[in-house]
Design a protein around this motif. Structure first.
Motif, short mmCIF file in Angstrom:
data_model
loop_
_atom_site.label_atom_id
_atom_site.label_comp_id
_atom_site.label_asym_id
_atom_site.label_seq_id
_atom_site.Cartn_x
_atom_site.Cartn_y
_atom_site.Cartn_z
N ARG A 26 86.48 64.88 -75.68
CA ARG A 26 87.21 66.05 -75.18
C ARG A 26 88.31 65.62 -74.21
NH1 ARG A 26 82.29 68.34 -75.84
NH2 ARG A 26 81.45 67.75 -73.82
N SER A 27 88.03 64.66 -73.35
CA SER A 27 89.04 64.18 -72.41
C SER A 27 90.20 63.54 -73.14
CB SER A 27 88.42 63.18 -71.44
OG SER A 27 87.44 63.80 -70.64
N GLU A 28 89.89 62.75 -74.15
CA GLU A 28 90.96 62.11 -74.93
C GLU A 28 91.80 63.14 -75.67
OE1 GLU A 28 91.94 58.94 -74.99
OE2 GLU A 28 90.44 58.52 -73.46
N MET A 29 91.16 64.18 -76.18
CA MET A 29 91.91 65.24 -76.86
C MET A 29 92.83 65.96 -75.88
SD MET A 29 91.16 65.23 -80.05
CE MET A 29 91.62 66.83 -80.63
N GLN A 30 92.36 66.22 -74.67
CA GLN A 30 93.20 66.87 -73.66
C GLN A 30 94.38 65.99 -73.30
OE1 GLN A 30 90.39 67.67 -70.54
NE2 GLN A 30 89.86 69.70 -71.33
N LEU A 31 94.13 64.69 -73.16
CA LEU A 31 95.21 63.76 -72.85
C LEU A 31 96.23 63.74 -73.98
CD1 LEU A 31 96.46 61.56 -71.08
CD2 LEU A 31 94.97 59.90 -72.23
N ALA A 32 95.75 63.65 -75.22
CA ALA A 32 96.66 63.64 -76.37
C ALA A 32 97.48 64.92 -76.43
CB ALA A 32 95.87 63.45 -77.66
N ARG A 33 96.83 66.07 -76.20
CA ARG A 33 97.53 67.36 -76.22
C ARG A 33 98.62 67.39 -75.15
NH1 ARG A 33 93.44 70.91 -75.18
NH2 ARG A 33 92.66 70.53 -77.27
N ALA A 34 98.31 66.88 -73.96
CA ALA A 34 99.29 66.87 -72.87
C ALA A 34 100.47 65.97 -73.21
CB ALA A 34 98.62 66.41 -71.57
N GLU A 35 100.18 64.81 -73.80
CA GLU A 35 101.27 63.89 -74.17
C GLU A 35 102.15 64.49 -75.25
OE1 GLU A 35 100.52 59.47 -74.18
OE2 GLU A 35 98.46 60.21 -74.26
N THR A 37 102.59 67.66 -75.94
CA THR A 37 103.34 68.77 -75.34
C THR A 37 104.55 68.26 -74.57
OG1 THR A 37 101.34 70.10 -75.18
CG2 THR A 37 103.18 70.74 -73.77
N ARG A 38 104.35 67.21 -73.80
CA ARG A 38 105.44 66.63 -73.01
C ARG A 38 106.55 66.11 -73.94
NH1 ARG A 38 102.56 63.81 -69.71
NH2 ARG A 38 102.48 61.93 -70.95
N GLU A 39 106.16 65.43 -75.02
CA GLU A 39 107.15 64.90 -75.94
C GLU A 39 107.88 66.01 -76.69
OE1 GLU A 39 108.19 61.69 -76.07
OE2 GLU A 39 106.84 61.50 -74.36
N LEU A 40 107.17 67.09 -77.03
CA LEU A 40 107.83 68.22 -77.69
C LEU A 40 108.82 68.90 -76.76
CD1 LEU A 40 104.90 69.82 -79.72
CD2 LEU A 40 106.89 68.61 -80.61
N GLN A 41 108.50 68.95 -75.48
CA GLN A 41 109.45 69.52 -74.52
C GLN A 41 110.71 68.68 -74.46
OE1 GLN A 41 106.99 69.74 -71.02
NE2 GLN A 41 106.30 71.81 -71.46
N LYS A 42 110.54 67.37 -74.47
CA LYS A 42 111.72 66.48 -74.48
C LYS A 42 112.54 66.71 -75.74
CE LYS A 42 109.64 62.58 -71.99
NZ LYS A 42 109.23 61.17 -72.16
N ALA A 43 111.87 66.83 -76.89
CA ALA A 43 112.58 67.06 -78.15
C ALA A 43 113.31 68.40 -78.12
CB ALA A 43 111.60 67.01 -79.31
#
Length: 130
Positions: A26-35, A37-43
């Motif tokens: 679950r922690s890894e999934m949250q980290l992946a989701r956050a990463e 999301t951050r990359e999509l915001q940059k895009a």
């Protein structure tokens, strides 16, 4: 030797391990989701810059067309200069359209090699099971 209160059953140990693995996943999934999301915001921001560049480029092209019409208007009536410019741009548009259409005809939207490979794999699997 440990006393009876310190000894845990194997079932309890397995339950703890499963719970801990679940927490880690679950922690890894949250980290992946956050990463992501951050990359999509940059895009998204980059896309905004590209859109602004496209609008400015289109406006620059319109100004260039206006300039060509104004230059031709020095030698002929303005309406004739605009008509010649329009016909010239229409010819370019037609040529570019024809080129794109011919390229589109060479496209094969179905991945033929993949479909053939899947058919071969299915035939092989069917042969193995019969």
């Amino acid at each position: 030797m440990p006393n009876g209160s310190d000894v845990r059953s194997p079932v309890a140990i397995v339950q703890d391990v499963v719970r801990d693995v679940g927490d880690i996943v679950r922690s890894e999934m949250q980290l992946a989701r956050a990463e992501v999301t951050r990359e999509l915001q940059k895009a998204g921001k980059a896309g905004g810059y590209f859109a602004a560049a496209g609008v400015c480029g289109l406006m620059a092209a319109a100004c260039l067309v206006t300039c060509v019409i104004a230059a031709l208007a020095l030698a002929m009536p303005v309406w004739l200069a605009a008509l010649f410019t329009c016909l010239f741009l229409a010819c370019i548009a037609g040529a570019v359209y024809a080129g794109g259409r011919s390229k589109m005809k060479t496209m094969h939207p179905v991945p033929e090699r993949t479909v053939e490979s899947i058919k071969e794999n299915l035939a092989w699997a069917k042969q193995r099971t019969t």
